[in-house]
Design a protein around this motif. Structure first.
Motif, PDB file in Angstrom:
ATOM      1  N   LEU A  26       0.836  -1.202   0.000  1.00 39.98           N
ATOM      2  CA  LEU A  26       0.000   0.000   0.000  1.00 39.98           C
ATOM      3  C   LEU A  26       0.871   1.252   0.000  1.00 39.98           C
ATOM      4  O   LEU A  26       0.585   2.225  -0.716  1.00 39.98           O
ATOM      5  CB  LEU A  26      -0.934  -0.011   1.221  1.00 39.98           C
ATOM      6  CG  LEU A  26      -1.846   1.208   1.394  1.00 39.98           C
ATOM      7  CD1 LEU A  26      -2.773   1.379   0.199  1.00 39.98           C
ATOM      8  CD2 LEU A  26      -2.666   1.085   2.686  1.00 39.98           C
ATOM      9  N   LYS A  27       1.936   1.237   0.780  1.00 35.74           N
ATOM     10  CA  LYS A  27       2.859   2.387   0.770  1.00 35.74           C
ATOM     11  C   LYS A  27       3.480   2.543  -0.617  1.00 35.74           C
ATOM     12  O   LYS A  27       3.585   3.658  -1.141  1.00 35.74           O
ATOM     13  CB  LYS A  27       3.954   2.211   1.819  1.00 35.74           C
ATOM     14  CG  LYS A  27       4.995   3.329   1.782  1.00 35.74           C
ATOM     15  CD  LYS A  27       6.146   3.052   2.719  1.00 35.74           C
ATOM     16  CE  LYS A  27       7.222   4.136   2.590  1.00 35.74           C
ATOM     17  NZ  LYS A  27       7.863   4.159   1.276  1.00 35.74           N
ATOM     18  N   ASP A  28       3.904   1.414  -1.206  1.00 34.57           N
ATOM     19  CA  ASP A  28       4.484   1.482  -2.549  1.00 34.57           C
ATOM     20  C   ASP A  28       3.470   2.049  -3.540  1.00 34.57           C
ATOM     21  O   ASP A  28       3.818   2.855  -4.411  1.00 34.57           O
ATOM     22  CB  ASP A  28       4.939   0.092  -2.995  1.00 34.57           C
ATOM     23  CG  ASP A  28       6.085  -0.452  -2.153  1.00 34.57           C
ATOM     24  OD1 ASP A  28       6.744   0.353  -1.463  1.00 34.57           O
ATOM     25  OD2 ASP A  28       6.314  -1.678  -2.172  1.00 34.57           O
ATOM     26  N   TRP A  29       2.224   1.614  -3.418  1.00 32.81           N
ATOM     27  CA  TRP A  29       1.163   2.087  -4.325  1.00 32.81           C
ATOM     28  C   TRP A  29       0.952   3.591  -4.178  1.00 32.81           C
ATOM     29  O   TRP A  29       0.715   4.298  -5.165  1.00 32.81           O
ATOM     30  CB  TRP A  29      -0.127   1.341  -4.023  1.00 32.81           C
ATOM     31  CG  TRP A  29      -1.334   1.863  -4.739  1.00 32.81           C
ATOM     32  CD1 TRP A  29      -1.739   1.607  -6.010  1.00 32.81           C
ATOM     33  CD2 TRP A  29      -2.320   2.761  -4.194  1.00 32.81           C
ATOM     34  NE1 TRP A  29      -2.902   2.281  -6.300  1.00 32.81           N
ATOM     35  CE2 TRP A  29      -3.272   2.995  -5.207  1.00 32.81           C
ATOM     36  CE3 TRP A  29      -2.479   3.381  -2.953  1.00 32.81           C
ATOM     37  CZ2 TRP A  29      -4.383   3.820  -5.008  1.00 32.81           C
ATOM     38  CZ3 TRP A  29      -3.574   4.215  -2.755  1.00 32.81           C
ATOM     39  CH2 TRP A  29      -4.510   4.419  -3.778  1.00 32.81           C
ATOM     40  N   SER A  30       1.043   4.095  -2.947  1.00 31.59           N
ATOM     41  CA  SER A  30       0.811   5.527  -2.716  1.00 31.59           C
ATOM     42  C   SER A  30       1.884   6.377  -3.384  1.00 31.59           C
ATOM     43  O   SER A  30       1.626   7.531  -3.747  1.00 31.59           O
ATOM     44  CB  SER A  30       0.781   5.822  -1.213  1.00 31.59           C
ATOM     45  OG  SER A  30       2.090   5.799  -0.649  1.00 31.59           O
ATOM     46  N   GLY A  31       3.097   5.821  -3.543  1.00 28.30           N
ATOM     47  CA  GLY A  31       4.192   6.579  -4.136  1.00 28.30           C
ATOM     48  C   GLY A  31       4.742   7.654  -3.225  1.00 28.30           C
ATOM     49  O   GLY A  31       5.474   8.540  -3.675  1.00 28.30           O
ATOM     50  N   LEU A  32       4.440   7.590  -1.918  1.00 27.21           N
ATOM     51  CA  LEU A  32       4.843   8.625  -0.974  1.00 27.21           C
ATOM     52  C   LEU A  32       5.993   8.147  -0.102  1.00 27.21           C
ATOM     53  O   LEU A  32       6.064   6.969   0.270  1.00 27.21           O
ATOM     54  CB  LEU A  32       3.653   9.021  -0.081  1.00 27.21           C
ATOM     55  CG  LEU A  32       2.418   9.558  -0.814  1.00 27.21           C
ATOM     56  CD1 LEU A  32       1.255   9.715   0.161  1.00 27.21           C
ATOM     57  CD2 LEU A  32       2.730  10.893  -1.485  1.00 27.21           C
ATOM     58  N   THR A  33       6.878   9.061   0.240  1.00 27.74           N
ATOM     59  CA  THR A  33       7.948   8.759   1.179  1.00 27.74           C
ATOM     60  C   THR A  33       7.400   8.828   2.602  1.00 27.74           C
ATOM     61  O   THR A  33       6.275   9.298   2.840  1.00 27.74           O
ATOM     62  CB  THR A  33       9.111   9.743   1.028  1.00 27.74           C
ATOM     63  OG1 THR A  33       8.649  11.061   1.395  1.00 27.74           O
ATOM     64  CG2 THR A  33       9.622   9.781  -0.411  1.00 27.74           C
ATOM     65  N   TYR A  34       8.210   8.397   3.575  1.00 26.10           N
ATOM     66  CA  TYR A  34       7.777   8.485   4.967  1.00 26.10           C
ATOM     67  C   TYR A  34       7.483   9.936   5.359  1.00 26.10           C
ATOM     68  O   TYR A  34       6.496  10.217   6.051  1.00 26.10           O
ATOM     69  CB  TYR A  34       8.865   7.915   5.889  1.00 26.10           C
ATOM     70  CG  TYR A  34       9.036   6.423   5.787  1.00 26.10           C
ATOM     71  CD1 TYR A  34       7.983   5.551   6.074  1.00 26.10           C
ATOM     72  CD2 TYR A  34      10.256   5.865   5.421  1.00 26.10           C
ATOM     73  CE1 TYR A  34       8.135   4.179   5.983  1.00 26.10           C
ATOM     74  CE2 TYR A  34      10.423   4.497   5.336  1.00 26.10           C
ATOM     75  CZ  TYR A  34       9.363   3.649   5.613  1.00 26.10           C
ATOM     76  OH  TYR A  34       9.519   2.293   5.528  1.00 26.10           O
ATOM     77  N   ARG A  35       8.317  10.853   4.935  1.00 27.70           N
ATOM     78  CA  ARG A  35       8.105  12.253   5.259  1.00 27.70           C
ATOM     79  C   ARG A  35       6.791  12.768   4.661  1.00 27.70           C
ATOM     80  O   ARG A  35       6.041  13.518   5.297  1.00 27.70           O
ATOM     81  CB  ARG A  35       9.273  13.103   4.741  1.00 27.70           C
ATOM     82  CG  ARG A  35      10.560  12.938   5.520  1.00 27.70           C
ATOM     83  CD  ARG A  35      11.544  14.049   5.196  1.00 27.70           C
ATOM     84  NE  ARG A  35      12.811  13.842   5.874  1.00 27.70           N
ATOM     85  CZ  ARG A  35      13.879  13.311   5.335  1.00 27.70           C
ATOM     86  NH1 ARG A  35      13.838  12.929   4.073  1.00 27.70           N
ATOM     87  NH2 ARG A  35      14.995  13.151   6.018  1.00 27.70           N
TER      88      ARG A  35
END
Length: 327
Positions: A26-35
């Motif tokens: 899901l994080k990979d799908w979002s394309g967003l970094t932790y920040r």
């Protein structure tokens, strides 16, 4: 997030480990970094520290409901989709294992259990009224089978040569040993190099044609003790480090570029020679929580944009050998 690509479905998870794997997806799908996730959560009134997200994805336990909800919202899920994640999380917490779906259906499942058994007919058995095959017929069949086997053997040799050399007509290359400095990381025996897809922020590393414009370059930095750091030079996002998220705890975790120095990632590797003479070099994550893993091209080894991930080191090393071209 790639336009038209659906978010991972949590209902595919059958265990807490698989659920954590879907969260990473899901994080990979979002394309967003932790920040970026932390900033989006703050803008929505949630508290989602960067370190908390990293720890959530690296721990082998299910996250708290409120943390999961904030993470799902920050990733861009609609309320109904976020509720699916909460439901699956609670089912796993209550039962330990999420129940498998309905049994597969097919011809075998549709057989009548009360039907009498059927038995194979012997190859040489003749039907009533048909003559038995004579000696010449048997000899002819034997010759046909021998010719067919010879053809298969020749085809097998051709396939092996094709895979070993990358493609027909290209002589095998001598692998370039790792050395400190700028390199292009090539998949041994192919015309593919490692890089990211332009226009996305996932950091996922793929194999793509070495001749493609804008292929990100890499540098190798020695860390001592046979360990190396692989530094990426992305034309859009600047320098970063290649690594395995969540300490390598998730089988099949993506091999990706991200910010250097993240304590939850595996960012050091050994580059191990394979074969005698050397056929290529394995990229082996150091101190991965999944021992015996290698960086691997997963999916179709002959296709551009096949992604790379952590996978068990294989005896045939298919998709696991690389060389380091110095520009």
């Amino acid at each position: 997030m790639t336009p038209g690509e659906h978010a991972p479905d949590p209902r595919e998870a059958r265990s807490p480990a698989e659920f954590l794997g879907r969260l990473q997806a899901l994080k990979d799908w979002s394309g967003l970094t932790y920040r970026e996730l932390s900033a989006r959560a703050e803008a929505s009134g949630d508290v989602l520290p960067r370190s908390t997200v990293a720890n959530m994805l690296s721990r082998p336990t299910l996250p708290r409901e409120e943390l999961l909800a904030a993470f799902a919202r920050a990733c861009g899920l609609a309320p109904g989709e976020a509720e699916d994640w909460r439901t699956v999380r609670n089912q796993l917490a209550a039962r330990g294992v999420y129940e498998a779906g309905p049994a597969a259906t097919g011809p075998a499942a549709a057989e009548d259990p009360g039907a009498p058994p059927t038995w194979p007919v012997a190859p040489e058995a003749a039907r009533p009224g048909e003559p038995r095959p004579g000696p010449r017929s048997r000899i002819r069949r034997g010759l046909v089978a021998a010719v067919a086997l010879a053809g298969l053997a020749l085809a097998g040799v051709s396939v092996v040569a094709f895979l070993k050399d990358g493609h027909a007509g290209h002589p095998p290359r001598t692998p370039t040993a790792p050395a400190a400095g700028d390199v292009r990381i090539r998949v041994t025996g192919t015309d593919f190099c490692l890089g990211e897809r332009r226009g996305t922020r996932t950091g996922q590393i793929h194999q793509l044609p070495c001749a493609a414009a804008g292929v990100p370059g890499y540098s190798l930095a020695e860390l001592g003790g046979g360990r190396w750091r692989i530094v990426s030079h992305h034309p859009d996002f600047g320098p970063g480090c290649s690594g395995i998220p969540s300490g390598g705890r998730i089988p099949g975790a993506a091999y990706e570029d991200s910010e250097c120095g993240d304590p939850t990632r595996v960012e050091s590797f050994t580059l191990e020679a394979y074969g005698t003479p050397v056929e290529g070099y394995r990229i082996v994550p150091v101190d991965s929580a999944t021992p015996g893993s290698c960086v691997t091209v997963v999916g179709d080894h002959s296709a551009a944009w096949s992604r790379l991930a952590q996978a068990p080191c294989a005896p045939d090393a298919a998709g696991q050998l690389f060389d380091f071209d110095r520009d």
